[in-house]
Design an enzyme around this catalytic site. Structure first.
Site, PDB file in Angstrom:
ATOM      1  N   LYS A  22       2.694   2.706   0.646  1.00  0.00           N
ATOM      2  CA  LYS A  22       3.628   1.837   1.358  1.00  0.00           C
ATOM      3  C   LYS A  22       2.977   1.165   2.554  1.00  0.00           C
ATOM      4  CE  LYS A  22       7.329   1.952   4.676  1.00  0.00           C
ATOM      5  NZ  LYS A  22       8.030   2.777   5.661  1.00  0.00           N
ATOM      6  N   ASN A  23       2.284   1.951   3.385  1.00  0.00           N
ATOM      7  CA  ASN A  23       1.723   1.409   4.614  1.00  0.00           C
ATOM      8  C   ASN A  23       0.649   0.359   4.334  1.00  0.00           C
ATOM      9  OD1 ASN A  23       3.420   3.047   6.075  1.00  0.00           O
ATOM     10  ND2 ASN A  23       1.901   4.632   6.436  1.00  0.00           N
ATOM     11  N   ARG A  97      10.396  -2.779  10.458  1.00  0.00           N
ATOM     12  CA  ARG A  97       9.337  -2.748  11.450  1.00  0.00           C
ATOM     13  C   ARG A  97       8.060  -3.413  10.947  1.00  0.00           C
ATOM     14  NH1 ARG A  97       8.725  -0.769  16.198  1.00  0.00           N
ATOM     15  NH2 ARG A  97       6.637  -0.418  17.029  1.00  0.00           N
ATOM     16  N   ASP A 121      12.251   3.357  11.634  1.00  0.00           N
ATOM     17  CA  ASP A 121      12.686   4.729  11.860  1.00  0.00           C
ATOM     18  C   ASP A 121      13.048   4.975  13.315  1.00  0.00           C
ATOM     19  OD1 ASP A 121      12.337   5.607   9.251  1.00  0.00           O
ATOM     20  OD2 ASP A 121      10.203   5.948   9.564  1.00  0.00           O
ATOM     21  N   MET A 341       2.451  11.918  18.529  1.00  0.00           N
ATOM     22  CA  MET A 341       2.671  10.482  18.615  1.00  0.00           C
ATOM     23  C   MET A 341       4.110  10.095  18.940  1.00  0.00           C
ATOM     24  SD  MET A 341       1.406   7.566  15.918  1.00  0.00           S
ATOM     25  CE  MET A 341      -0.266   8.189  16.058  1.00  0.00           C
TER      26      MET A 341
END
Length: 434
Positions: A22-23, A97, A121, A341
């Site tokens: 996906k990324n 995003r 998210d 993170m």
């Protein structure tokens, strides 16, 4: 809003093959805007976030054709930049995003770009400063309309520059790279992200005629070119899905063969699961997970509790820490999960505690998990998926629990996992979509 109804306690058996990453797909699709020639992308995961991004490109005037499952062609020769000023675009981009990565290509090709404050998210503060500071270094003017929450960039000409990124942001690095390949002169990027997704983007751009050195490192040197050609590119297997399947097999004490995982791109993911005591066997490009009725967490040499934490590549991806946390609940031993993170990504653990897991949430970034060694199985309960990764972790927990659980807001899971219920049911799971 849709719901998963899960009857837990069943062991799975069979083969699973990960979808395309996906990324990577979000970056690669944005990069198709950089050329007026046709590009063909293979192994695209047909999931909610990716399909939403494709719809944005269609709105911009990109001609998109689905050639086969996961194989699409893109022709950006007739882009209409005015689409960025429409209400349709505002609504589409605000909930995705990944849409922020169209800014770099549009700035490079058309001298301007607009985007509403991006969604995604709800996992804590996610800055976009790296994106726009980098683009400003290349010569862009930046403006933020605080009242309407709109970002805009514009330029007459982009010029190569030296920059030290304030954080190794994957999407930030991608945006800057996509702008720099068409800038005049040489761009040097220190503290660049070097995840496989970014490496794949750079390799695709090089195949299109870009000049990029340092691929795979945190120092990139980009010599700008005047134009890029089309290409054919294949997306890697999704390492997050591979890790999710490893965790699923362990939690349900199942024997699962994960096929065509792209082993050379998984980094320390398999070894990190082995630290939890999970047997991960490699056979060519496949991973076999079996004999997980009991698995024991390692400890440090001095006997202290082991920590599993995220880090920039080649460290462990933060997207898998939710899975590591839930898998640890049925291990023997204890582990500290440190999510560095994002400060809200561990807040889903209250649902696991309701299911009988022994977890101490130390602070927004750290949780100590005391493994139950299957002496007490998790209890079924009603849950809501807060984000993609917590959603898959809750699904894994529900599949190992006794009784019937429900998970609401599964659209979050669908954003990152294609037909996950159908694929798992084919191996013996009992998941109903309502």
């Amino acid at each position: 809003m849709s719901t998963f109804k899960i009857e837990g306690g069943f062991k799975l058996k069979g083969d699973l093959e990960p979808q395309g990453a996906k990324n990577e797909a979000l970056q690669i699709i944005c990069a198709t805007l950089l050329t007026a020639e046709q590009t063909i992308i293979e192994n695209i995961p047909e999931i909610r976030d990716v399909l939403k991004l494709i719809e944005i490109l269609k709105g911009l005037g990109v001609q998109v054709a689905r050639l086969a499952k996961g194989k699409y062609s893109f022709d950006a020769s007739k882009v209409d930049i005015n689409f960025l000023k429409t209400e349709e675009y505002a609504q589409q981009a605000a909930v995705l995003r990944g849409s922020i990565m169209i800014i770099g290509p549009l700035l490079a090709c058309f001298g301007q770009g607009f985007i509403p404050q991006p969604g995604g998210d709800k996992i804590g503060r996610r800055r976009v400063d790296t994106h726009f500071i980098g683009l400003q270094k290349l010569g862009a003017r930046f403006d933020f309309d605080r009242e309407n929450k709109w970002y805009s960039v514009s330029t007459e000409k982009l010029t190569g520059a030296y920059m030290l990124l304030d954080e190794a942001s994957v999407t930030g690095t991608a945006n800057i790279v996509m702008a720099a390949v068409l800038a005049e002169g040489t761009t040097t990027i220190y503290n660049a992200a070097c995840e496989p997704y970014l490496q794949q983007l750079c390799k695709m751009l090089v195949s299109m005629g870009a000049k990029i050195e340092g691929i795979g490192s945190n120092l990139l040197s980009i010599e700008g070119v005047s134009s890029l050609a089309g290409c054919t590119h294949r997306i890697l297997p999704d390492m997050i899905e591979v890790g999710s399947f490893i965790g699923l097999a362990a939690m349900t004490a199942s024997e699962i063969n994960i096929k065509n995982v792209g082993i050379e791109h998984l980094g320390i993911i398999p070894e990190s699961f082995r630290r939890l005591g999970i047997k991960v066997e490699q056979n060519g490009d496949d991973l076999l997970i079996k004999d997980t009725e009991h698995y024991e967490i390692d400890s440090y040499i001095d006997g202290s509790i082991m920590t599993i934490s995220d880090a920039p590549w080649p460290g462990l991806t933060p997207d898998l820490l939710s899975v590591f946390l839930v898998v640890a609940t049925q291990a023997k031993g204890s582990v500290l999960i440190h999510q560095k993170m994002f400060e809200s990504r561990l807040f889903f653990v209250d649902k696991l505690i309701d299911m009988g897991a022994q977890i101490i949430l130390c602070d927004p970034h750290r949780a100590t998990v005391i493994g139950l060694d299957r002496k007490n199985t998790l209890r079924a309960t009603k849950m809501v998926s807060p984000d993609i990764r917590a959603g898959i972790a809750l699904l894994i927990a529900a599949m190992s629990a006794k009784g019937i659980s429900t998970i609401d807001n599964i659209e979050q899971i669908d954003r990152g996992y294609e037909n996950i219920d159908g694929r798992l049911n084919a191996l013996g799971a009992h998941i109903s979509r309502m």
